[in-house]
Design a protein around this motif. Structure first.
Motif, mmCIF file in Angstrom:
data_model
loop_
_atom_site.group_PDB
_atom_site.id
_atom_site.type_symbol
_atom_site.label_atom_id
_atom_site.label_comp_id
_atom_site.label_asym_id
_atom_site.label_seq_id
_atom_site.Cartn_x
_atom_site.Cartn_y
_atom_site.Cartn_z
ATOM 1 N N MET A 173 41.697 50.430 27.973
ATOM 2 C CA MET A 173 40.769 50.543 26.852
ATOM 3 C C MET A 173 40.905 49.348 25.917
ATOM 4 N N GLY A 174 39.832 49.098 25.190
ATOM 5 C CA GLY A 174 39.836 47.948 24.299
ATOM 6 C C GLY A 174 40.363 48.272 22.923
ATOM 7 N N LYS A 175 39.876 47.502 21.970
ATOM 8 C CA LYS A 175 40.273 47.726 20.582
ATOM 9 C C LYS A 175 39.036 47.867 19.715
ATOM 10 N N LEU A 176 39.113 48.787 18.769
ATOM 11 C CA LEU A 176 37.994 49.035 17.868
ATOM 12 C C LEU A 176 38.491 48.935 16.427
ATOM 13 N N ILE A 177 37.858 48.051 15.667
ATOM 14 C CA ILE A 177 38.233 47.850 14.263
ATOM 15 C C ILE A 177 37.009 48.122 13.393
ATOM 16 N N VAL A 178 37.188 48.945 12.370
ATOM 17 C CA VAL A 178 36.077 49.438 11.553
ATOM 18 C C VAL A 178 36.257 49.040 10.085
ATOM 19 N N ILE A 179 35.162 48.610 9.464
ATOM 20 C CA ILE A 179 35.146 48.393 8.006
ATOM 21 C C ILE A 179 34.390 49.571 7.387
ATOM 22 N N GLU A 180 35.033 50.228 6.451
ATOM 23 C CA GLU A 180 34.462 51.436 5.849
ATOM 24 C C GLU A 180 34.539 51.346 4.329
ATOM 25 N N GLY A 181 33.761 52.177 3.657
ATOM 26 C CA GLY A 181 33.781 52.194 2.191
ATOM 27 C C GLY A 181 32.558 52.927 1.690
ATOM 28 N N THR A 182 32.490 53.175 0.390
ATOM 29 C CA THR A 182 31.304 53.828 -0.163
ATOM 30 C C THR A 182 30.156 52.810 -0.187
ATOM 31 N N ASP A 183 28.945 53.280 -0.527
ATOM 32 C CA ASP A 183 27.787 52.377 -0.605
ATOM 33 C C ASP A 183 28.064 51.289 -1.638
ATOM 34 N N GLY A 184 27.756 50.063 -1.282
ATOM 35 C CA GLY A 184 27.902 48.961 -2.237
ATOM 36 C C GLY A 184 29.333 48.501 -2.457
ATOM 37 N N SER A 185 30.239 48.877 -1.571
ATOM 38 C CA SER A 185 31.648 48.501 -1.766
ATOM 39 C C SER A 185 31.960 47.124 -1.179
ATOM 40 N N GLY A 186 30.984 46.533 -0.492
ATOM 41 C CA GLY A 186 31.186 45.198 0.067
ATOM 42 C C GLY A 186 31.445 45.199 1.573
ATOM 43 N N LYS A 187 31.136 46.291 2.254
ATOM 44 C CA LYS A 187 31.387 46.390 3.692
ATOM 45 C C LYS A 187 30.701 45.275 4.481
ATOM 46 N N SER A 188 29.383 45.143 4.268
ATOM 47 C CA SER A 188 28.636 44.181 5.084
ATOM 48 C C SER A 188 29.049 42.750 4.769
ATOM 49 N N THR A 189 29.359 42.501 3.503
ATOM 50 C CA THR A 189 29.843 41.177 3.099
ATOM 51 C C THR A 189 31.153 40.866 3.820
ATOM 52 N N GLN A 190 32.076 41.803 3.783
ATOM 53 C CA GLN A 190 33.377 41.586 4.423
ATOM 54 C C GLN A 190 33.253 41.581 5.945
ATOM 55 N N PHE A 191 32.317 42.350 6.453
ATOM 56 C CA PHE A 191 32.132 42.400 7.906
ATOM 57 C C PHE A 191 31.658 41.045 8.433
ATOM 58 N N ARG A 192 30.756 40.435 7.691
ATOM 59 C CA ARG A 192 30.253 39.112 8.108
ATOM 60 C C ARG A 192 31.399 38.101 8.132
#
Ligand SMILES: Nc1ncnc2c1ncn2[C@@H]1O[C@H](COP(=O)(O)OP(=O)(O)O)[C@@H](O)[C@H]1O
Ligand SMILES: [Mg+2]
Length: 222
Positions: A1-20
């Motif tokens: 199996m591989g590896k799965l890493i997730v960025i989580e947080g409430t709305d507007g916490s910066g998830k998509s910014t940090q994900f990029r």
């Protein structure tokens, strides 16, 4: 199996910014990976989510109970696992995801009375991982931001992108409860919590990114 890493947080916490930034850094390290963003609003599998967030079942998040709403999001993940990333992951590939099952914990557990949130969290992991057979993340990074900061960030994003808030984003009381349940879930499941506010101010994007990368590199070396 591989590896799965997730960025989580409430709305507007910066998830998509940090994900990029995360995906750019991992690419720079020369690692191959698949990139996921949930919910998959453009896919057919998100039809029920779009109906829910658009208010077709009621204008308040509480008009759809935690278990029903969680099922909408879970099937969207299931469809993408089958169609897009399951084979890659099963052959040992790395997968990075902006939100995951963990989002149900943050946004849906809040609908249950406090004394029933643990029961919901137990059910959620059993449903998605044991029953649907979705992979469990190897690392869940939880961005913790007090509600008064996320509110400012969301409104400035709406202004910058010309988008409007959905029924979750509009409801600040709901957002505040989500922040509390998010912290509760982080503790319950053992997520890695990143405190995004320090000394009364939001940390810089680069500073938070640095902390995330240290955690991610440690996970990738395991
Ligand atoms: N650490 C930060 N400091 C200041 N602004 C930020 C920070 N992180 C994100 N933002 C801004 O806040 C808004 C919400 O971020 P976003 O990554 O879209 O959040 P999410 O994906 O969690 O909803 C965006 O306009 C983004 O540029
Ligand atoms: Mg986002």
């Amino acid at each position: 199996m591989g590896k799965l890493i997730v960025i989580e947080g409430t709305d507007g916490s910066g998830k998509s910014t940090q994900f990029r930034l995360l995906t750019e850094a991992v690419a720079k390290d020369g690692r191959e990976f698949q990139k996921l963003v949930f919910p998959q609003y453009k896919e057919e599998s998100s039809a029920l989510i779009r109906m829910y967030l658009g208010g077709q079942f009621g204008s308040s998040p509480s008009d759809v109970n935690a278990y029903a709403a969680s099922a909408f999001y879970a099937v969207d993940r299931y469809a993408s696992y089958k169609k897009v990333w399951g084979d890659w992951y099963e052959q040992g590939g790395l997968v990075l995801s902006d939100r995951y099952t963990t989002s149900n914990a943050v946004h849906q557990a809040s609908k249950e009375p406090e004394e029933k949130r643990g029961e919901f969290l137990r059910w959620l992991y059993e449903f998605e991982y044991d029953r649907l057979g979705l992979p469990k993340p190897d690392l869940t990074i939880y961005l913790d931001v007090p509600t008064k900061y996320t509110e400012q960030l969301m409104r400035s994003r709406e202004a910058a992108t010309g988008t409007t808030a959905d029924i979750h984003e509009k409801d600040l009381d709901y957002l505040a409860v989500c922040r509390e349940t998010g912290r509760f879930a982080a503790k319950y499941y053992g997520w890695t919590v990143i405190d995004c506010v320090r000394d009364g101010a939001m940390r810089t994007i680069e500073d938070i990114h640095g902390e995330i990368m240290a955690r991610v590199r440690a996970c990738l070396e395991e």
